[in-house]
Design an enzyme around this catalytic site. Sequence first.
Site, PDB file in Angstrom:
ATOM      1  N   HIS A 147       5.447  39.039  14.728  1.00  0.00           N
ATOM      2  CA  HIS A 147       5.261  40.177  15.730  1.00  0.00           C
ATOM      3  C   HIS A 147       6.676  40.578  16.335  1.00  0.00           C
ATOM      4  CE1 HIS A 147       0.926  39.625  15.960  1.00  0.00           C
ATOM      5  NE2 HIS A 147       1.243  38.230  15.518  1.00  0.00           N
ATOM      6  N   GLY A 165       6.862  17.237   4.848  1.00  0.00           N
ATOM      7  CA  GLY A 165       5.692  17.251   5.689  1.00  0.00           C
ATOM      8  C   GLY A 165       6.257  17.968   7.204  1.00  0.00           C
TER       9      GLY A 165
END
Length: 187
Positions: free
Chosen positions: A102, A129
């Site tokens: 955005h 991870g």
Amino acid sequence: MQPELVEARQRAREIMYRYNTSPPTRDGRERREMLAELFCVPVESIPNVYIEPPLYVDFGSNIKVASDFYANYNTTILDCATVTIGKRVLFGPSVSLYPATHGISVKERQSGLERANEITIGDDCWIGGGANIQAGVTLGQGCTVGAGAVVTKSFPDWSVCLRLAHWMCAYCDFVAPGVSSLVTLHD
């Protein structure tokens, strides 16, 4: 949001629900069939593709996966733009790919405008991870992204991107076997 996008998201959510609640099987065929449906490809085009549930996507149809891909638990791919994952790629648990973004303008966000930029992960990459890959990033062949790294920039082949204690991103450019240069990038 356009009606066809609403429908495409709903379709993805229904497939994700089935996938995320499906029982494990020894050969993984049933889950691979659901992945093929989610990605809108023939099941034969994704051999040796294993994604441990839960998996979260926006549409699924913008995800392009080559063969020999494994993702551990809790993968999120917000595929508002194309996400391409090369051959022999491995994801640790809780890896997130965010092509969606955005603007920083409040007025722009209030208008509902959304942006998205492709993400490309080359062949033979390892994503540790909890890593987070942002919009517009391309990782070259053989890259390694350390656990917990937030990757906002593209990296060339054979780079290593790490989250360091001082919140920097570093990469090791392997110039030749046994020779490398370490570069640190401050965000």
